[in-house]
Write a protein that holds these residues in place. Structure first.
Motif: not given
Length: 269
Positions: A27-29, A36-39, A42-43, A93-95
């Motif tokens: 989760a990227i809030r 920037p947190i890179p896309d 998400r993967r 940010f959540d993992l």
DNA sequence: CTGGTCACCTGGAAGC
DNA sequence: TGCTTCCAGGTGACCA
């Protein structure tokens, strides 16, 4: 919050709890951290955590296909919370790990969440980092050799990650006090003996802080308690005007490179 | 290369 | 009480 001890305490708290576990979601809030947190992050869903390492103040989460690089900046913290715990204002940010969530909180957003599939040692943020102070790399001899020719103050030298990683503003002052070295001395003028004392003082200061943080690991991992930092009372940091714990002389505060330095004018020469 | 300064961002404490 | 100012644990970017 983090200098090396806080990052290491975080690592030790998280590693045994996350090792081997599969990431169930991301989760990227707020992606606007230092970068920037890179896309690509998400993967990570579906990947398994193989381990968590540390280089300087960077946490390195081995996810098999690559590494998640985490930095806590000035105000970041990582915590494991139960799935479903409502996110606060600065929880960016959540993992997710099934019933548990690794949550990054960072009010000032100087921290970072990055991804690299390449060789860690070649990553631009890691490639030029200096000695690990808690490893056998740091000795009085190495410190002496490393500081030859440096014209900066020893305080600023200690905080330069290209020479030595992990020593931040608090522990730089604390280490110099323990080694009885004046913070304004030029690094290049350090004697062999002072280098030896300083090397030992750095290790001792960091180990002591880690031990203090380690005692509050349970709180750190399970709830929102902010313990571990500052719980070991400092010798000089933040004590301007107060009596030196060794000799009673008033502690002084000066500014070096736009950062506060605290020292005892009598003990440190 | 080195060394010095600035910028990034928010919140809490101190000052008025 | 409310507004303003200062300060904070890091570090990359930029300048001379």
């Amino acid at each position: 919050m983090p200098e090396l001890p806080e990052v290491e305490v975080t690592r030790r708290g998280l590693a045994p709890r996350l090792r081997g576990r599969a990431i169930s979601g991301v989760a990227i809030r707020e992606r606007r951290l230092r970068w920037p947190i890179p896309d690509a992050v998400r993967r990570l869903a579906g990947k398994r955590v193989r381990g968590i390492g540390r280089r300087g103040k960077y946490l390195l989460m081995d996810c098999g296909a690559g590494h998640l690089i985490l930095h806590l900046g000035m105000s970041g913290s990582l915590r494991l919370v139960a799935a479903g715990t409502p996110a606060g204002k600065h929880d960016h940010f959540d993992l997710e790990f099934g019933d548990r969530v690794l949550r990054l909180r960072d009010p000032r957003r100087f921290g970072a969440v990055l991804w690299t599939a390449g060789e860690l040692a070649k990553h631009p943020l890691l490639a030029h980092l200096g000695l690990e102070p808690l490893s056998s790399e740091l000795t009085g001899e190495r410190l002496h050799a490393l500081s030859r020719g440096a014209r900066v103050s020893i305080k600023q030298f200690l905080m330069d990650a290209r020479r030595l990683v992990g020593v931040g503003n608090i522990y730089a002052s604390e280490s110099l006090f323990l080694a009885r070295i004046a913070p304004r001395m030029r690094a290049g003028k350090l004697s062999r003996e002072k280098s030896e004392r300083l090397s030992a003082a750095i290790k001792r200061t960091l180990h002591t802080a880690i031990r203090a943080g380690g005692s509050s690991l349970r709180d750190f991992v399970s709830s929102d308690g902010e313990r571990g930092y500052f719980q070991n009372r400092s010798w000089v940091y933040g004590r301007e005007g107060k009596p030196c714990r060794r000799c009673g002389t008033a502690i002084r505060r000066i500014v070096q490179g736009a950062r506060a330095t605290y020292y005892c004018p009598r003990c440190q020469t």
